[in-house]
Design a protein around this motif. Structure first.
Motif, PDB file in Angstrom:
ATOM      1  N   UNK A  91       0.837  -1.197   0.000  1.00 60.45           N
ATOM      2  CA  UNK A  91       0.000   0.000   0.000  1.00 60.45           C
ATOM      3  C   UNK A  91       0.877   1.254   0.000  1.00 60.45           C
ATOM      4  N   UNK A  92       0.297   2.340  -0.466  1.00 57.78           N
ATOM      5  CA  UNK A  92       0.971   3.637  -0.509  1.00 57.78           C
ATOM      6  C   UNK A  92      -0.026   4.691  -0.030  1.00 57.78           C
ATOM      7  N   UNK A  93       0.193   5.223   1.175  1.00 61.03           N
ATOM      8  CA  UNK A  93      -0.764   6.171   1.756  1.00 61.03           C
ATOM      9  C   UNK A  93      -0.892   7.455   0.943  1.00 61.03           C
ATOM     10  N   UNK A  94       0.109   7.776   0.149  1.00 61.96           N
ATOM     11  CA  UNK A  94       0.015   8.992  -0.663  1.00 61.96           C
ATOM     12  C   UNK A  94      -1.049   8.882  -1.746  1.00 61.96           C
ATOM     13  N   UNK A  95      -1.519   7.669  -2.051  1.00 60.06           N
ATOM     14  CA  UNK A  95      -2.552   7.457  -3.064  1.00 60.06           C
ATOM     15  C   UNK A  95      -3.896   7.067  -2.443  1.00 60.06           C
ATOM     16  N   UNK A  96      -4.081   7.388  -1.176  1.00 58.78           N
ATOM     17  CA  UNK A  96      -5.293   6.992  -0.460  1.00 58.78           C
ATOM     18  C   UNK A  96      -6.545   7.537  -1.133  1.00 58.78           C
ATOM     19  N   UNK A  97      -7.492   6.644  -1.408  1.00 57.05           N
ATOM     20  CA  UNK A  97      -8.818   6.936  -1.960  1.00 57.05           C
ATOM     21  C   UNK A  97      -8.771   7.582  -3.343  1.00 57.05           C
ATOM     22  N   UNK A  98      -7.665   7.468  -4.049  1.00 57.59           N
ATOM     23  CA  UNK A  98      -7.606   8.003  -5.404  1.00 57.59           C
ATOM     24  C   UNK A  98      -8.398   7.114  -6.359  1.00 57.59           C
ATOM     25  N   UNK A  99      -8.868   7.712  -7.443  1.00 60.50           N
ATOM     26  CA  UNK A  99      -9.640   6.975  -8.430  1.00 60.50           C
ATOM     27  C   UNK A  99      -8.759   6.158  -9.353  1.00 60.50           C
ATOM     28  N   UNK A 100      -9.346   5.723 -10.451  1.00 64.04           N
ATOM     29  CA  UNK A 100      -8.624   4.865 -11.385  1.00 64.04           C
ATOM     30  C   UNK A 100      -7.450   5.600 -12.001  1.00 64.04           C
ATOM     31  N   UNK A 101      -6.387   4.830 -12.273  1.00 64.62           N
ATOM     32  CA  UNK A 101      -5.175   5.352 -12.874  1.00 64.62           C
ATOM     33  C   UNK A 101      -4.627   4.296 -13.813  1.00 64.62           C
ATOM     34  N   UNK A 102      -3.719   4.658 -14.720  1.00 62.74           N
ATOM     35  CA  UNK A 102      -3.134   3.655 -15.617  1.00 62.74           C
ATOM     36  C   UNK A 102      -2.485   2.512 -14.840  1.00 62.74           C
ATOM     37  N   UNK A 103      -2.906   1.284 -15.138  1.00 64.29           N
ATOM     38  CA  UNK A 103      -2.419   0.117 -14.427  1.00 64.29           C
ATOM     39  C   UNK A 103      -3.166  -0.188 -13.155  1.00 64.29           C
ATOM     40  N   UNK A 104      -4.069   0.712 -12.744  1.00 62.32           N
ATOM     41  CA  UNK A 104      -4.879   0.517 -11.527  1.00 62.32           C
ATOM     42  C   UNK A 104      -6.316   0.937 -11.838  1.00 62.32           C
ATOM     43  N   UNK A 105      -7.036   0.115 -12.594  1.00 58.87           N
ATOM     44  CA  UNK A 105      -8.365   0.541 -13.099  1.00 58.87           C
ATOM     45  C   UNK A 105      -9.409   0.736 -12.015  1.00 58.87           C
ATOM     46  N   UNK A 106      -9.273   0.097 -10.859  1.00 60.30           N
ATOM     47  CA  UNK A 106     -10.279   0.216  -9.806  1.00 60.30           C
ATOM     48  C   UNK A 106      -9.927   1.260  -8.758  1.00 60.30           C
TER      49      UNK A 106
END
Length: 339
Positions: free
Chosen positions: A105-120
């Motif tokens: 996990x990476x707390x800097x990306x908490x609750x972020x939406x979809x991103x390239x390579x991370x569709x959910x």
């Protein structure tokens, strides 16, 4: 003097029917010759047609072959089986479609939406929701399959023996089953699993088996009571067959169909029950990856990050629906009254 080889007109023939070669064609192509040719052709077909030949005579199918014949033509069965096969494959080898680590996990990306390579998108802890959704299938399907097998084996053995032998054992089993039927499932899970500290799936499996076997036992008991009253069982008993032979050879194969139907439908229910207990905090626990745990973590953030709840809840719903559809298709195929 009358001919002994020919019966009198309208009289009785003491000699009986003539052999087949006594009737010969006239050679003139009349109706008699046509009838003889058709009879010989039909007889030739009946002689040459073997057990596997596709001739006029067709072997009668058994219950299981007839059920499989119908299931292969049922689109609901095909669709649900394909979906379940896909879920089982990703539960065993999640690396086929998810290359990440569900615990990284990476707390800097908490609750972020979809991103390239991370569709959910990401959850509250910054974990990849897609990877956790894929890996969550392993725990849920393991609990459902193991709990169903345990409840089916225990319930079938106890219910089958009680229905076959009857007497005080049957009465005792019925009263014990009534006690378990009176225990609320969720309340029983809160009491039973709250004292368990293990983070594996086996305490949840044991609890589901403990409360799930009475339903299977009651179905097996009624099915065995019906099967043992059939004529072939009475004939086997009259010929001196023992109880073990009658139960295993004649009664059990003809009483197992309702148990299979109920167990298949219950499998989806057990998966939903595991998610419910995990949502309440008494089922599976971290670091185990489960759809119920992810749904519980996302419930408080449904307004800020609905994607955290959407994907694991959708995967859970599709899985439960697939197993229920499979159970309905199997029920329709094994129940002659529904054909």
């Amino acid at each position: 003097m009358p001919d002994p080889e020919r019966p009198e007109p309208g009289g009785y023939d003491p000699v009986g029917p003539r052999p087949k070669e006594a009737v010969s064609p006239t050679g003139q192509g009349g109706p008699m010759d046509l009838a003889l040719d058709e009879a010989e052709s039909v007889e030739g077909i009946e002689k040459t047609a073997g057990p596997g030949a596709s001739g006029p005579r067709e072997r009668a199918r058994s219950l299981w072959s007839d059920a499989w014949h119908q299931l292969r033509r049922n689109p609901v069965f095909i669709l649900s089986s394909a979906l379940i096969l896909f879920l089982v494959v990703i539960a065993i080898w999640p690396q086929l479609i998810a290359s990440g680590d569900p615990l990284q996990c990476d707390l800097s990306k908490s609750q972020q939406g979809s991103a390239p390579g991370h569709p959910f998108g990401y959850d509250t802890q910054g974990c990849d929701v897609y990877t956790r959704t894929v890996y969550g299938a392993r725990a849920s399907i393991t609990v459902g399959v193991c709990a169903t097998l345990g409840a089916a084996l225990l319930g079938s053995a106890l219910g089958g023996l009680a229905g076959f032998f009857g007497g005080w054992g049957d009465s005792l089993l019925s009263r014990v089953a009534d006690i378990f039927f009176g225990i609320p499932v969720v309340l029983g899970g809160l009491v039973f699993l709250s004292v368990v500290t293990s983070t594996t799936v086996w305490p949840v499996v044991g609890f589901i088996v403990l409360l799930g076997w009475p339903q299977i036992a009651r179905i097996a008991r009624g099915s065995v009571i019906t099967a043992k009253q059939n004529d072939y069982v009475q004939a086997a008993r009259a010929l001196g067959a023992g109880n073990a032979r009658m139960l295993l050879r004649h009664v059990a194969p003809n009483a197992v169909a309702p148990v299979i139907v109920v167990a298949t439908i219950a499998l989806g229910t057990y998966i939903a029950l595991e998610a419910t207990l995990s949502f309440l905090g008494v089922g599976l626990r971290p670091p185990t990856v489960s759809w119920g745990i992810d749904i519980s973590n996302a419930a408080s953030q449904i307004r800020n990050a609905p994607h955290m709840l959407l994907w694991p809840a959708g995967a859970l719903s599709i899985t439960v629906l697939a197993f229920i559809m499979l159970g309905d298709a199997v029920r329709d195929a094994l129940d002659p009254k529904l054909r």
